[in-house]
Design a protein around this motif. Structure first.
Motif, PDB file in Angstrom:
ATOM      1  N   ILE A 192      46.002  55.173  31.454  1.00 25.09           N
ATOM      2  CA  ILE A 192      46.319  53.995  31.281  1.00 25.09           C
ATOM      3  C   ILE A 192      45.969  53.386  29.879  1.00 25.09           C
ATOM      4  O   ILE A 192      46.038  52.032  29.881  1.00 25.09           O
ATOM      5  CB  ILE A 192      46.010  53.207  32.576  1.00 25.09           C
ATOM      6  CG1 ILE A 192      44.609  53.135  32.543  1.00 25.09           C
ATOM      7  CG2 ILE A 192      46.749  53.815  33.751  1.00 25.09           C
ATOM      8  CD1 ILE A 192      44.137  51.940  33.906  1.00 25.09           C
ATOM      9  N   ARG A 216      44.202  48.822  35.660  1.00 22.92           N
ATOM     10  CA  ARG A 216      42.797  49.700  35.837  1.00 22.92           C
ATOM     11  C   ARG A 216      43.240  50.820  36.618  1.00 22.92           C
ATOM     12  O   ARG A 216      44.166  50.824  37.483  1.00 22.92           O
ATOM     13  CB  ARG A 216      41.831  48.798  36.281  1.00 22.92           C
ATOM     14  CG  ARG A 216      41.936  48.658  37.740  1.00 22.92           C
ATOM     15  CD  ARG A 216      40.571  48.158  38.419  1.00 22.92           C
ATOM     16  NE  ARG A 216      40.573  47.387  39.583  1.00 22.92           N
ATOM     17  CZ  ARG A 216      40.360  48.170  41.017  1.00 22.92           C
ATOM     18  NH1 ARG A 216      40.303  49.590  40.851  1.00 22.92           N
ATOM     19  NH2 ARG A 216      40.224  47.680  42.152  1.00 22.92           N
ATOM     20  N   LEU A 217      42.499  51.856  36.778  1.00 21.63           N
ATOM     21  CA  LEU A 217      42.414  53.073  37.829  1.00 21.63           C
ATOM     22  C   LEU A 217      41.940  52.790  39.299  1.00 21.63           C
ATOM     23  O   LEU A 217      41.151  51.875  39.244  1.00 21.63           O
ATOM     24  CB  LEU A 217      41.739  54.326  37.273  1.00 21.63           C
ATOM     25  CG  LEU A 217      42.346  54.830  35.611  1.00 21.63           C
ATOM     26  CD1 LEU A 217      41.522  56.057  35.322  1.00 21.63           C
ATOM     27  CD2 LEU A 217      43.728  55.387  36.063  1.00 21.63           C
ATOM     28  N   SER A 241      46.882  53.828  39.854  1.00 20.39           N
ATOM     29  CA  SER A 241      46.502  52.627  39.047  1.00 20.39           C
ATOM     30  C   SER A 241      47.034  51.475  39.611  1.00 20.39           C
ATOM     31  O   SER A 241      47.952  51.550  40.708  1.00 20.39           O
ATOM     32  CB  SER A 241      47.008  52.653  37.470  1.00 20.39           C
ATOM     33  OG  SER A 241      48.381  52.855  37.532  1.00 20.39           O
ATOM     34  N   ASN A 256      44.616  45.332  36.949  1.00 16.74           N
ATOM     35  CA  ASN A 256      43.124  44.885  36.973  1.00 16.74           C
ATOM     36  C   ASN A 256      42.908  43.609  37.636  1.00 16.74           C
ATOM     37  O   ASN A 256      43.359  42.506  37.283  1.00 16.74           O
ATOM     38  CB  ASN A 256      42.477  44.877  35.464  1.00 16.74           C
ATOM     39  CG  ASN A 256      41.054  44.963  35.575  1.00 16.74           C
ATOM     40  OD1 ASN A 256      40.512  45.198  36.494  1.00 16.74           O
ATOM     41  ND2 ASN A 256      40.596  44.735  34.388  1.00 16.74           N
ATOM     42  N   GLU A 293      54.856  53.196  36.791  1.00 19.67           N
ATOM     43  CA  GLU A 293      54.236  52.029  37.059  1.00 19.67           C
ATOM     44  C   GLU A 293      54.997  51.056  37.592  1.00 19.67           C
ATOM     45  O   GLU A 293      55.011  50.214  36.969  1.00 19.67           O
ATOM     46  CB  GLU A 293      53.381  51.916  35.666  1.00 19.67           C
ATOM     47  CG  GLU A 293      52.521  53.109  35.426  1.00 19.67           C
ATOM     48  CD  GLU A 293      52.073  53.020  33.969  1.00 19.67           C
ATOM     49  OE1 GLU A 293      50.741  52.594  33.785  1.00 19.67           O
ATOM     50  OE2 GLU A 293      52.811  53.135  32.869  1.00 19.67           O
TER      51      GLU A 293
END
Length: 302
Positions: A96, A103-104, A119, A122, A155
């Motif tokens: 990413i 974030r993962l 992901s 975040n 995503e």
């Protein structure tokens, strides 16, 4: 729906996690590895003694075992190999890197020895404060042993969670915690995924977090805010629930000498000080004698 009353015990009376996640069992050493995302720690507990060892890794969210004895970890800088004894970190890739807002999150080693990791936006600021979730930017990535990254899902999800393969190693289950839905798909022979189908979205207990698969093809799903782990049958119906004496149940894995113990992580994150004071079990690490054997734990081909 039936209620199951198995024996539930705390593995270490002094251990309380801020945001526990990602448990994985190492049979040879009798060790359980897991992380505390908010406290930047990778931990392991010796099942025979309850002794806990800790190492610092910035924002670790998922762990897998490696054939070399190292760990593969999803963390703030991407996917890395980690030697727990020395603390040495060897970066592999950052799936990413193109998206600074992400974030993962959850990740596991797949049956073919690759590492799959999801992901999300975040939700933890640099100072540890929570960030409001307002974007569906979660995807799924496959990391091969040579570091090559393949995007398995675009995503477009809220919070990618749960990675579980059925005993036939073809049916793949995952969750979007933000929508509260578990999904299923099929892994094709070329490694790509087929169309996504809804597996379950009407469980009344919290929202889906991490999961483990048993050898009968039933999914054991930790329920954030639901104080339980729910076992779903292969059709997505609730088979039974196991009550956990903590509010935010985050993930689980099978382990122990006979692979019949379900290890369960929980979190104090998101709870008020009063709630934590009223329930000393918040953030504890639990072991459940569930009477069914889990799937073998594959290792990353490093």
């Amino acid at each position: 729906m039936t209620s199951s009353p198995p024996r539930v015990q705390i593995l270490n009376a002094d251990l309380r996690l801020s945001l526990g996640e990602g448990p994985v069992w190492e049979r040879e050493g009798g060790l359980l590895y897991f992380v505390d995302i908010e406290q930047d720690t990778v931990l392991r507990i010796h099942l025979s003694t309850g002794e806990v060892d800790m190492r610092t890794v910035r924002r670790p969210s998922a762990i897998g075992l490696c054939r070399s004895g190292r760990l593969i970890i999803a963390c703030q800088v991407g996917v890395v190999l980690f030697d727990f004894e020395s603390g040495e970190v060897s970066p592999i890739c950052n799936p990413i890197a193109h998206n600074p807002l992400a974030r993962l999150n959850d990740g596991k080693v797949a049956p073919d020895g690759s590492f799959w990791v999801g992901s999300m936006q975040n939700n933890i600021a640099e100072d540890g404060q929570p960030v409001e979730l307002n974007s569906n930017i979660g995807g799924l990535f496959r990391v091969a042993s040579d570091g090559h990254v393949s995007e398995l899902m675009p995503e477009t999800l809220g919070i990618f969670n749960t990675l579980a393969w059925s005993p036939n190693q073809q049916d793949f289950l995952f969750a979007d915690s933000l929508s509260g839905t578990l999904f299923s798909t099929v892994q094709k022979k070329d490694g790509t995924l087929g169309p996504t189908k809804q597996f379950n979205n009407d469980c009344p207990f919290g929202v889906p977090d991490g999961s483990a698969m048993d050898k009968e093809g039933y999914l054991w799903n930790a329920r954030w805010g639901g104080s339980c782990v729910v076992r779903f049958d292969p059709s997505g119906k609730i088979d039974r629930t196991v009550s956990i004496p903590a509010t935010n149940v985050t993930s689980c894995c099978f382990g122990g000498p006979d692979m019949k113990t379900l290890f369960v992580t929980t979190a104090r994150s998101g709870l008020s000080t009063q709630a934590i004071d009223e329930n000393p079990n918040e953030g504890a690490l639990f072991a459940v004698d569930c009477g069914v054997r889990g799937m073998p734990i594959p290792a990353f081909q490093d």
